[in-house]
Design a protein around this motif. Structure first.
Motif: not given
Length: 92
Positions: A55, A58, A61, A79-80, A82
């Protein structure tokens, strides 16, 4: 509480025990009384750490670009998703 050996101390375990929590921390080598540790639960901790490691790739983030909590949460969720879709990607 899940943690690694660096957090193995009675001053951390005692308040957790008083609150009714279970400290699943592997004991250090030099500890005299070795408390119980669930190895299965400790292995599952590794999956969580790997997810947070992915994570952090990204940029929005990792750098906390979004200052509002709602926007940051939305970016973490995107993001999760993805990462989840990447695991289902069929390359065959």
């Amino acid at each position: 509480m899940l943690a690694d050996k660096a957090y193995d101390a009675d001053r951390i375990r005692t308040p957790l025990r008083e609150k009714g929590a279970f400290a699943n921390v592997p004991p250090k080598v030099n500890r005299r009384s070795k408390p119980y540790v669930s190895t299965w639960l400790y292995r599952k901790r590794n999956l969580i750490e790997r997810f947070f490691s992915k994570l952090k790739h990204f940029r929005r983030v990792a750098t906390r670009y979004d200052k509002l909590a709602e926007n940051f949460l939305a970016m973490v969720q995107l993001a999760s998703m993805r990462l989840l879709l990447r695991s289902y990607d069929s390359t065959a």
